[in-house]
Design a protein around this motif. Structure first.
Motif, PDB file in Angstrom:
ATOM      1  N   ALA A 260       0.767  -1.203  -0.400  1.00 20.28           N
ATOM      2  CA  ALA A 260       0.178  -0.045   0.302  1.00 20.28           C
ATOM      3  C   ALA A 260       0.839   1.054  -0.124  1.00 20.28           C
ATOM      4  N   CYS A 261       1.789   1.284   0.734  1.00 20.84           N
ATOM      5  CA  CYS A 261       2.451   2.624   0.616  1.00 20.84           C
ATOM      6  C   CYS A 261       3.678   2.573  -0.686  1.00 20.84           C
ATOM      7  N   GLU A 262       4.026   1.585  -1.474  1.00 17.97           N
ATOM      8  CA  GLU A 262       5.112   1.670  -2.100  1.00 17.97           C
ATOM      9  C   GLU A 262       3.369   1.920  -3.305  1.00 17.97           C
ATOM     10  N   LEU A 263       2.721   1.220  -3.017  1.00 25.81           N
ATOM     11  CA  LEU A 263       1.966   2.124  -4.299  1.00 25.81           C
ATOM     12  C   LEU A 263       1.006   3.111  -4.762  1.00 25.81           C
ATOM     13  N   GLY A 264       1.061   3.914  -3.318  1.00 23.28           N
ATOM     14  CA  GLY A 264       0.764   5.332  -2.809  1.00 23.28           C
ATOM     15  C   GLY A 264       2.078   5.729  -3.226  1.00 23.28           C
ATOM     16  N   PHE A 265       3.455   5.604  -3.081  1.00 20.12           N
ATOM     17  CA  PHE A 265       4.572   6.155  -3.650  1.00 20.12           C
ATOM     18  C   PHE A 265       4.855   6.483  -5.673  1.00 20.12           C
ATOM     19  N   LEU A 266       3.979   5.168  -6.019  1.00 20.34           N
ATOM     20  CA  LEU A 266       4.198   4.988  -7.367  1.00 20.34           C
ATOM     21  C   LEU A 266       2.588   5.674  -7.850  1.00 20.34           C
TER      22      LEU A 266
ATOM     23  N   HIS B 256       1.544   8.880  -6.760  1.00 21.12           N
ATOM     24  CA  HIS B 256       2.429   9.931  -6.617  1.00 21.12           C
ATOM     25  C   HIS B 256       3.006  10.715  -7.268  1.00 21.12           C
ATOM     26  N   MET B 257       4.277   9.340  -8.174  1.00 24.31           N
ATOM     27  CA  MET B 257       4.695   9.860  -9.210  1.00 24.31           C
ATOM     28  C   MET B 257       3.830  10.615 -10.543  1.00 24.31           C
ATOM     29  N   LEU B 258       3.082   9.191 -10.801  1.00 26.36           N
ATOM     30  CA  LEU B 258       1.946   9.272 -11.693  1.00 26.36           C
ATOM     31  C   LEU B 258       0.918  10.887 -11.680  1.00 26.36           C
ATOM     32  N   ASP B 259       0.732  11.323 -10.555  1.00 30.24           N
ATOM     33  CA  ASP B 259       0.083  12.872 -10.803  1.00 30.24           C
ATOM     34  C   ASP B 259       1.562  13.762 -11.041  1.00 30.24           C
ATOM     35  N   LEU B 260       2.704  13.420 -10.842  1.00 27.54           N
ATOM     36  CA  LEU B 260       3.590  14.638 -11.239  1.00 27.54           C
ATOM     37  C   LEU B 260       3.810  14.561 -12.782  1.00 27.54           C
ATOM     38  N   SER B 261       3.384  13.310 -13.127  1.00 24.41           N
ATOM     39  CA  SER B 261       4.013  13.743 -14.361  1.00 24.41           C
ATOM     40  C   SER B 261       3.071  13.829 -15.198  1.00 24.41           C
ATOM     41  N   ARG B 262       3.824  14.321 -16.701  1.00 19.16           N
ATOM     42  CA  ARG B 262       2.895  15.377 -17.571  1.00 19.16           C
ATOM     43  C   ARG B 262       3.614  14.849 -18.731  1.00 19.16           C
ATOM     44  N   GLY B 263       2.880  13.596 -19.339  1.00 16.17           N
ATOM     45  CA  GLY B 263       3.258  12.683 -19.808  1.00 16.17           C
ATOM     46  C   GLY B 263       4.724  11.934 -19.514  1.00 16.17           C
ATOM     47  N   ASP B 264       5.300  11.926 -19.631  1.00 14.93           N
ATOM     48  CA  ASP B 264       6.639  11.345 -18.839  1.00 14.93           C
ATOM     49  C   ASP B 264       6.508  10.059 -18.247  1.00 14.93           C
ATOM     50  N   PRO B 265       6.879   8.342 -18.616  1.00 13.19           N
ATOM     51  CA  PRO B 265       6.641   7.238 -18.607  1.00 13.19           C
ATOM     52  C   PRO B 265       7.351   7.355 -16.855  1.00 13.19           C
ATOM     53  N   CYS B 266       6.688   6.369 -15.770  1.00 14.01           N
ATOM     54  CA  CYS B 266       7.177   6.326 -15.204  1.00 14.01           C
ATOM     55  C   CYS B 266       7.120   4.705 -15.163  1.00 14.01           C
ATOM     56  N   GLN B 267       8.206   4.417 -13.779  1.00 15.84           N
ATOM     57  CA  GLN B 267       8.333   2.891 -13.872  1.00 15.84           C
ATOM     58  C   GLN B 267       7.834   2.668 -11.887  1.00 15.84           C
ATOM     59  N   GLY B 268       7.907   1.446 -12.150  1.00 13.79           N
ATOM     60  CA  GLY B 268       7.020   0.777 -10.909  1.00 13.79           C
ATOM     61  C   GLY B 268       8.327  -0.390 -10.200  1.00 13.79           C
TER      62      GLY B 268
END
Length: 1198
Positions: free
Chosen positions: A557-563, A565-577
């Motif tokens: 749950a914590c790690e998914l919350g961090f991920l 948060h990254m998806l919220d900040l991104s402006r089209g750039d890909p993230c990685q889990g």
């Protein structure tokens, strides 16, 4: 086995009659066996006949699985489970042997062993099967070929054989000796004398040979000399069977009575340690066969000729309740055997039938069976059919016989003329860019066609095959033929093309023109990317997970919350889990459920991704539910109408949990009701074979209110009884999750048939007024969600392959029933709250996860997600955005789609796996504010995990309360990494290297230094990250990390968990500090952090000229600061301080960025000096720095 003392009914199959048995229908044959049986001209059935339908197998309880006919009307004389392969061998009184493969008893081979005598014993070897008849020993291959045929004396009557080792065999019978035969030389090597009347049963342990005699005695003989060591006088009449296990010997037989021999119901049991009899075991059947079945205990299976079987302990009391009945087709059971795995029992009866009983639905006969070799099919019969309408069909598939005659195609020269194919014109782009050197022209490859290949077109005007002349839009699909590909390009598996710069020059924008973030697929177990996106676009789940924070090191749950948060900040750039998947791999339950794939399995696509993602769906909901139960529900999550969830429950449970009542009704009338809950449902498809049409709502209701018949424990009857189990719904969830379970062609055909029926009904409903093509393009996708962009008359393509409704309506009835129906927006719908008070809810489809079957690029998982207006408002940073839009999420490829595409499933390549339905107006039910749970206390001092760390080894001073960073403060940062997996690369034909999969890195050390104030340059974070994963390369030359630094048992460093250090960096990012470092983009990528660009000051780019090489930190420090750093190894504290000094130098040289022209001259001199020095820093006794860079007194004091 001695047949003389058996039931008198066996007299008709006495040895004297065996030769008289003709292979015709026996007079005692049950007439029911004649159905669907064809006899060959000699009267023997050549195919196995199923006698009885298989029944439901309960785990651990023996039940009949299959029954087949080996030879119609001819009694079975012996059965034997193959010890090397999954096969059952059966011998008949007519000398015929038959083998059956697997628990389904599929006929494998059938051949005649002896023309007149019955087969008395079978023994399997590695290369073949031994068959013992009256005076003959035959060794045959499993296919029926004879390996050797050893003839015995005609006066001998052999009954038993015993394999003492891999090449030695003992044979005994009704004579006064036992023969020892060497299987390698096929010669008799020894003859042991025994007392008359001889030996009919032989067994062996590590202490003795056991010989059973027709007189009722059992003798124990020495393994080397075969001399009698002990003898048990078991029965006064005759011995029927005996078996040995451990220190116990159990025997059954016949006792002498006045009227003759009678079956003794007392089993004689002997203790081999004290060589004496113990209390006889009285049983409730007439024992003819017995075997030890040592699974959990030393159970005995006692079988009677009439088909009764009883299980009991040899030292206990027999219970009549432990009797089950084998239903033989004939009147008597003739043989019995137990498999090596103890999972299967085989019975043979007097009518030629074989019955297989097992204790599991999918038994195995041996613990480790080798693969069975099957006969090759006839190639002539398996030639593929040729479709003459296909122009590209190679005619070489047609087999042509060799002939010396003139062929029809050999036309005379007068009637034919050579017509060579005209060379295709040179591409205009090649001619335009060509440079000539002499008479040779050179031009870059425009990559409009395949290398060294020209498309073969039968017709010049055929434009269908002209797709080679077009450049594909992306690297995916450039080396294939699009007109032969069934899978749409956007659904194919996407891969990242790596270059020398890694990912820096890869164009992610080509695949994603939206502002939403994709997920990178190269990380191990990234098959769950689509499900992470589904959970993220559930607004209550997104807010809930980001509000969660606990002390567990590996909390999903914590790690998914961090991920998130990254998806919220991104402006089209890909993230990685990567961090989420790292925690996922450490959870034992995930490994036990088979959710963690090896790299080889993931790359080759061996795993069934549809089943895998459905198991992952159930696992993640359960795991999040458990993680959220461990913490008190935050105040931000109090619902509108009071408490958000009940005590002991979690918010995940409130959203996904469905409360149910499970009712079990026994046939005695007693009913048991138990309350339970589930987080998702699995579709259960009807077994209707009549082709009836079903609405999706009907199948869903059948799956939710499931009714099934099963064996269950009844407290009233005090035993397992057939019960009817039903499920009633007490409370519906806010989010309805459905696993589709389309795991075979049967379920796929059901979906296909229902979609075709739904299409015909829709066409009929519209009265045929459906256009054949779409009437609008998807270019302006923003208008698709608005009412103006919706066409009242859908096209034919939009309605095909659709069975799934966009909305369903559920109603709770007063008698605990549930009504489910498909719902359309045109149906009447009252006020939401008023309807819900009466138990009526409407669920809208929010996401579908599908399995893409692509033979070229490999199978993959994608998701269709309906993204709500709140997400568009955050990304577009504009108020008043109210539209919803369906998107396709294929890892880092994101594309808007039409809503019909989300529910169209072409079962040939697009198979549904998971469905998410949400209650209408779900977001209005909850407070969706996110309160950052990370507090400033994470930066304060903390204990090290290392046991040997001392204060003298401390390399940093934690922040004090008066030093807490503020918005805009500078923080120098550097990180060091270790390698978990080496990169995978290949060499091209031109000698260049192509990276297939990059190396997997893990952060090992993170250092943050103060960027201002009296303590500028002093670290306040210097954490070594403990890892549980195997490190392939510590990269000591570049990282300074040595083996043992990350081991809590021997490390002397300040060792922490990744989560602890991650929280510190997240707090610094959230507070708004600016990070100064060298190559921070890679550092943040490996740490798995998304940092806004205005908070990153990277000296790599500050001292960089466009289209020039990147300059190392070591060279910049020597050139500008007159510092020699990174001598033998790297040190992150030194690198972070140097980056801070370089940033100060940058401000000094550029006058705080106000004089870019003067700074450009400085950079030009830097690059000129670098080229002269070959970008290498001189040795200490060499050239000094060309600049006397000013350094700060506070830093020099350190």
């Amino acid at each position: 086995m001695n047949f003389e003392g058996l039931d008198p009914g066996l007299a008709e199959y006495s040895p004297a009659m065996h030769s008289a048995l003709d292979p015709v229908l026996d007079a005692h044959l049950n007439p029911s066996l004649l159905q669907n049986v064809e006899l060959d001209p000699e009267g023997v059935a050549l195919e196995a006949l199923p006698v009885q339908e298989s029944v439901h197998i309960m785990e651990g309880v023996y039940s009949e699985l299959h029954s087949v006919v080996a030879e119609v009307g001819v009694p079975v004389s012996v059965s034997h489970f193959d010890l090397h392969e999954e096969m059952l061998w059966v011998g008949s009184h007519g000398g015929h042997a038959t083998s059956f493969f697997g628990p389904a008893l599929e006929r494998y081979s059938s051949f005649q062993v002896n023309g007149s005598d019955d087969i008395r014993q079978i023994q399997s070897l590695e290369n073949g099967i031994l068959f013992l008849t009256k005076s003959n020993l035959k060794y045959m291959a499993r296919g029926g070929l004879i390996i050797f045929d050893y003839l015995l004396d005609e006066s001998e009557d052999m009954h038993s054989l015993l394999l003492t080792d891999s090449s030695t065999l003992l044979i005994g019978g009704l004579q006064n000796h036992i023969l020892e035969i060497d299987l390698n030389t096929v010669q008799e090597t020894q003859k042991y004398a025994v007392e008359t009347p001889g030996v009919t049963i032989m067994r062996q342990t590590n202490r003795f040979f056991f010989c059973g005699h027709t007189s009722g005695k059992v003798s124990l003989r020495d393994l080397r000399t075969f001399k009698v060591e002990h003898e048990f006088d078991a029965f006064s009449g005759s011995l029927s069977d005996f078996d040995v296990h451990g220190n116990l010997l159990a025997a059954c037989g016949f006792s002498s009575r006045l009227t003759g021999l009678a079956c003794d119901r007392f089993l004689k049991v002997y203790d081999l340690r004290m060589m004496r009899a113990i209390t006889p075991l009285q049983v409730h059947v007439d024992p003819a066969f017995l075997r030890f079945i040592p699974t959990y205990t030393s159970r005995l299976a006692i079988i009677s000729q009439s088909g009764q079987c009883q299980f009991c302990e040899p030292t206990g009391l027999a219970n009549p309740a432990d009797i089950f009945h084998v239903n033989p087709v004939g009147p008597l059971l003739m043989t019995f055997d137990v498999s090596a795995s103890k999972q299967a029992l085989a019975f043979g009866d007097s009518e030629g039938c074989v019955h297989l009983w097992t204790d599991s639905p999918e038994p195995s006969f041996n613990p480790y069976s080798r693969e069975t070799e099957f006969a090759l099919p006839c190639l002539v019969d398996s030639l593929p059919p040729l479709d003459w309408s296909q122009d590209l069909l190679p005619l070489s598939l047609i087999p042509v016989p060799l002939t010396t005659d003139t062929l029809l195609s050999d036309w005379p020269a007068a009637n034919s003329a050579p017509a060579p194919r005209r060379a295709p014109p040179v591409d205009a782009e090649i001619l335009r860019t060509m440079k000539k050197v002499g008479f040779i022209g050179y031009a870059p490859n425009p990559r409009t066609r395949l290398r060294n290949q020209i498309p073969y077109r039968l017709k010049e005007s055929d434009s269908e095959f002209d797709s080679f002349s077009q450049v594909t839009e992306s690297p995916v699909g450039r080396e294939e033929e699009p007109h032969l590909h069934i899978v749409s390009k956007k659904y194919r598996k996407v891969t990242i093309k790596y270059s020398k710069l890694g990912l820096e020059d890869f164009d992610f924008k080509h695949y994603n023109k939206t502002l939403f973030a994709g997920l990178e697929p190269h990380i191990p177990n990234a098959y769950c990317n689509c499900m992470i996106q589904v959970l993220y676009f559930l607004e209550p789940v997104r807010c809930l997970i980001q509000n969660h924070l606990c002390q567990k090191e590996f909390c999903l749950a914590c790690e998914l919350g961090f991920l998130f948060h990254m998806l919220d900040l991104s402006r089209g750039d890909p993230c990685q889990g990567s961090n989420f998947l790292r925690a996922f791999r450490t959870i034992p339950e995930a490994s036990a459920l088979g959710l963690i794939l090896a790299d080889s399995d993931e790359a080759s696509g061996k795993g069934n991704l549809a089943r895998l993602i459905q198991r992952w769906n159930r696992f993640i909901l359960t795991q999040l539910h458990q993680d959220m139960q461990e913490l008190e529900v935050p105040q931000a999550y109090r619902g509108v109408g009071g408490s958000f969830c009940s005590s002991g429950d979690s918010v995940i449970g409130q959203l996904f949990s469905c409360e149910m009542e499970n009712c079990s009704l026994c046939r005695c009338g007693s009913e048991t009701v138990r309350a339970s809950s589930t987080l998702l449902f699995t579709l259960s498809y009807p077994e209707d074979k009549t082709g009836k049409n079903y609405d999706f709502a009907q199948v869903l209701k059948r799956s939710i209110c499931l009714e099934q018949n099963t064996q269950a424990w009844c407290d009233n009857c005090e035993k397992y009884q057939p019960t009817v189990q039903t499920r009633n719904i007490r409370h519906l969830p806010d989010i309805l999750v459905i696993n589709c379970e389309v795991n075979s062609s049967k379920e796929a055909d059901f979906w296909r048939m229902q979609a075709e029926a739904a299409f015909k009904m829709t066409v009929k409903k519209h009265g045929g007024e459906i256009s054949k093509n779409k009437e609008f393009a998807l270019a302006d996708w923003k208008d698709l969600g608005s009412p103006e962009g919706v066409l009242l008359c859908p096209s034919t393509e939009e309605l095909k392959n659709i069975w799934l409704p966009f909305s369903i309506r559920m109603k709770m009835t007063r008698n605990k029933g549930l009504d489910v129906c498909n719902w359309t927006d045109g149906d009447e719908w009252g006020p939401a709250r008023a309807e819900e008070e009466h138990g009526v809810y409407v669920y809208d489809l929010m996401a579908t996860v599908v399995h893409i079957l692509d033979s070229r690029t490999g199978s993959s998982l994608v998701a269709h997600i309906k993204v709500g207006e709140t997400y568009h408002q955050r990304k577009e940073v504009s108020e008043g955005v109210t539209h919803q839009q369906w998107y396709l999420f294929n890892d880092f490829l994101i594309e808007p789609i039409d809503k019909h595409e989300a529910v169209q499933f072409d079962m040939n390549w697009k198979v549904p796996a998971i469905l998410y339905y949400v209650k209408r107006n779900l977001n209005s039910r909850y407070n969706l504010n996110i309160k950052n749970p990370i507090e400033a206390s994470v930066l304060l001092a903390e204990a090290s995990l290392a046991r040997k760390q001392r204060k003298t080894h401390t390399t940093f001073i934690p922040l004090m309360l008066n030093e807490m960073p503020q918005v805009g403060d500078l923080v120098g940062l550097d990180a060091e990494f270790v390698t978990l997996n080496e990169e995978e690369a290949e060499l091209r034909s031109d000698g260049t290297k192509s990276t297939i999969k990059p190396s997997q890195m893990s952060v090992a050390r993170i250092t943050c230094v103060r960027g201002q104030g009296p303590n500028e340059g002093i670290p306040f974070i210097d954490d070594y990250i403990s890892t549980q994963e195997q490190v392939v390369d510590y990269l000591t030359q570049y990282s300074g990390i040595k083996p043992g630094d990350l081991d809590a048992k021997i490390s002397s460093k300040h060792l922490t968990t990744l989560k602890s250090t991650y929280l510190k960096l997240r707090f610094l990012i959230d507070i708004g500090v600016k990070f100064v470092g060298h190559g921070l983009q890679k550092d943040f990528r490996v740490i798995n952090l998304m940092v806004p660009k205005d908070q990153v000051l990277d000296t790599v780019y500050l001292f960089h000229m466009p289209r020039k090489r990147m300059i190392s930190l070591r060279f910049l420090a020597w050139y500008f600061l007159d510092l020699k750093i990174q001598g033998e190894t790297h040190d992150s504290i030194e690198d972070a301080r140097t980056a801070l000094q370089l940033y100060r130098k940058y401000l000094e040289l550029s006058k705080n960025g106000t004089e870019p022209e003067s700074f450009h001259k400085v950079l030009k001199g830097l690059y000129e000096k670098g080229r002269k020095m070959d970008w290498k820093v001189p040795e200490p006794d060499g050239q000094t720095s060309p600049k006397n860079a000013a350094v700060f007194s506070s830093v020099l004091a350190l």
